[in-house]
Design a protein around this motif. Structure first.
Motif, PDB file in Angstrom:
ATOM      1  N   MET A   1       5.502  -4.120   2.422  1.00 35.01           N
ATOM      2  CA  MET A   1       5.649  -5.302   1.575  1.00 35.01           C
ATOM      3  C   MET A   1       6.345  -4.895   0.289  1.00 35.01           C
ATOM      4  N   LYS A   2       6.849  -5.907  -0.442  1.00 34.80           N
ATOM      5  CA  LYS A   2       7.446  -5.668  -1.742  1.00 34.80           C
ATOM      6  C   LYS A   2       6.378  -5.737  -2.825  1.00 34.80           C
TER       7      LYS A   2
ATOM      8  N   ASP B   1      12.400  -9.575  -7.175  1.00 33.39           N
ATOM      9  CA  ASP B   1      13.610  -8.785  -7.397  1.00 33.39           C
ATOM     10  C   ASP B   1      14.232  -9.045  -8.766  1.00 33.39           C
TER      11      ASP B   1
ATOM     12  N   VAL C   1      11.118  -2.904  -8.183  1.00 32.06           N
ATOM     13  CA  VAL C   1      10.515  -3.354  -6.940  1.00 32.06           C
ATOM     14  C   VAL C   1      10.542  -2.225  -5.923  1.00 32.06           C
ATOM     15  N   SER C   2       9.402  -1.978  -5.280  1.00 31.22           N
ATOM     16  CA  SER C   2       9.289  -0.917  -4.286  1.00 31.22           C
ATOM     17  C   SER C   2       8.790  -1.484  -2.966  1.00 31.22           C
ATOM     18  N   ASP C   3       9.092  -0.797  -1.889  1.00 30.75           N
ATOM     19  CA  ASP C   3       8.504  -1.099  -0.585  1.00 30.75           C
ATOM     20  C   ASP C   3       7.273  -0.220  -0.422  1.00 30.75           C
ATOM     21  N   VAL C   4       6.115  -0.851  -0.286  1.00 31.36           N
ATOM     22  CA  VAL C   4       4.858  -0.114  -0.184  1.00 31.36           C
ATOM     23  C   VAL C   4       4.075  -0.612   1.025  1.00 31.36           C
ATOM     24  N   GLU C   5       3.057   0.131   1.406  1.00 31.62           N
ATOM     25  CA  GLU C   5       2.231  -0.283   2.541  1.00 31.62           C
ATOM     26  C   GLU C   5       1.430  -1.529   2.193  1.00 31.62           C
ATOM     27  N   LYS C   6       1.368  -2.438   3.149  1.00 31.58           N
ATOM     28  CA  LYS C   6       0.543  -3.627   2.993  1.00 31.58           C
ATOM     29  C   LYS C   6      -0.920  -3.205   2.951  1.00 31.58           C
TER      30      LYS C   6
ATOM     31  N   ALA D   1       2.957  -8.728  -6.342  1.00 32.95           N
ATOM     32  CA  ALA D   1       3.285  -8.170  -5.028  1.00 32.95           C
ATOM     33  C   ALA D   1       3.178  -9.279  -3.991  1.00 32.95           C
ATOM     34  N   GLU D   2       3.697  -9.012  -2.783  1.00 33.80           N
ATOM     35  CA  GLU D   2       3.621 -10.018  -1.736  1.00 33.80           C
ATOM     36  C   GLU D   2       2.200 -10.202  -1.232  1.00 33.80           C
TER      37      GLU D   2
END
Length: 334
Positions: A1-2, A311, A18-23, A98-99
């Motif tokens: 997720m973002k 973003d 903004v990073s891609d991280v584990e949900k 976050a998402e």
């Protein structure tokens, strides 16, 4: 997720990305919330700068407030009851930018569908603080004066409208004449322009005493500290009370203990999180109903200045700290 994150404390526009991280996965007693929207509050930016009550454990995601849909429960009756419901998310450790966010089921509150996403996202921090400080803690009587600093803020404007609604008068301190004109049009009973670079604390004390009461004011709230907050302390009358709820100047209050000794006045700290942690569930339920009505009627509604995607986090935090921008900045997550 973002997720919006920062790896070291500093200026938000410089350190946030903004990073891609584990949900995240909810554990027992927790719920997974798909975030819909979350505001950019001063407390969030203080958290990023390393100046907030809650220290950041970097890499960290800001966001103490917001609205979302409960998508999963880690177990527990309350979590199961909230499944698929729209809820206010009170994230005491941060993490709403976050998402998805995982929080204890005790930190989400079902919210009426009659409120828009924007009003639901900003449901708690400012509206609840405005009500609790003035009606639950200070209990400012009808016809009496409340002195407030940072009156041009979203919270300050809410308190002006609340005073008009329930019957107390507001003495409002701002830094610029342009803000003063806006607040007068809003219905402020008195607006005082005070800039510590141009005015003395003695001038502010004299103005407060002249307008509110010969011996000073009985009720005050301060989000600034420094010279402004210290002047308000000096303006308190016999058994007057001031709540300190912010540190916008990043400067301490400075006054002699004799200021309090001779008047029997007091300065108390206020933090909404601590207050809510010590009230009963029935109080919270009644409180949510009251806030919903006051927000729906516009008394405690939030003016939205603009919405940004995750973003666009740099543009969002710059807009939130732009003194020419009126209203709250939102992050629209989904």
């Amino acid at each position: 997720m973002k997720a919006v994150q920062f790896r070291q404390c500093g200026d938000p526009s410089a350190v946030l990305s903004v990073s891609d991280v584990e949900k995240p996965v909810p554990r027992a007693g927790e719920v997974l919330v798909r975030m819909l929207a979350t505001p950019v509050n001063p407390s969030d930016l203080m958290f990023v700068r390393g100046r907030y009550t809650v220290p950041a454990q970097c890499p960290a995601t800001p966001g103490f407030e917001g609205v979302g849909i409960v998508e999963a429960s880690g177990g527990g009756l309350r979590g199961r009851l909230f499944l698929n419901r729209r809820v206010v998310v009170l994230n005491r450790k941060g993490g709403n930018w976050a998402e998805y966010a995982v929080v204890p089921a005790t930190e989400v509150i079902p919210i009426s569908r009659c409120l828009s996403v924007e009003q639901a996202a900003t449901f708690f921090v400012n509206p609840a603080t405005a009500w609790v400080m003035t009606r639950e803690v200070l209990r400012v009587p009808q016809g009496d004066w409340l002195v407030q600093s940072a009156a041009g803020s979203a919270l300050g404007r809410m308190i002006i409208r609340l005073g008009k609604s329930v019957g107390f008068k507001t003495f409002n301190i701002v830094r610029r004449e342009s803000q003063a004109n806006e607040l007068r049009q809003l219905g402020a009973d008195h607006v005082e322009v005070f800039d510590e670079k141009c005015n003395t604390s003695e001038e502010l004390v004299a103005a407060i005493k002249k307008v509110t009461h010969a011996d000073g004011t009985g009720f005050a709230i301060d989000a600034v500290g420094g010279a402004t907050g210290s002047a308000i302390v000096h303006s308190l009358r016999q058994r007057g009370r001031m709540l300190a709820y912010g540190t916008l100047s990043n400067e301490p209050l400075v006054f002699s203990p004799r200021v309090l000794m001779t008047t029997g006045s007091s300065v108390e700290g206020f933090w909404l999180g601590s207050f809510m942690a010590n009230v009963s569930l029935p109080f919270k339920l009644r409180f949510v109903q009251r806030l919903t009505k006051l927000i729906g009627s516009g008394v405690l509604g939030t003016e939205i200045a603009g919405s940004y995607s995750l973003d666009q986090i740099t543009e969002a935090v710059k807009a939130s700290e732009d003194s020419t921008v009126s209203g709250k900045v939102l992050l629209r997550v989904s």
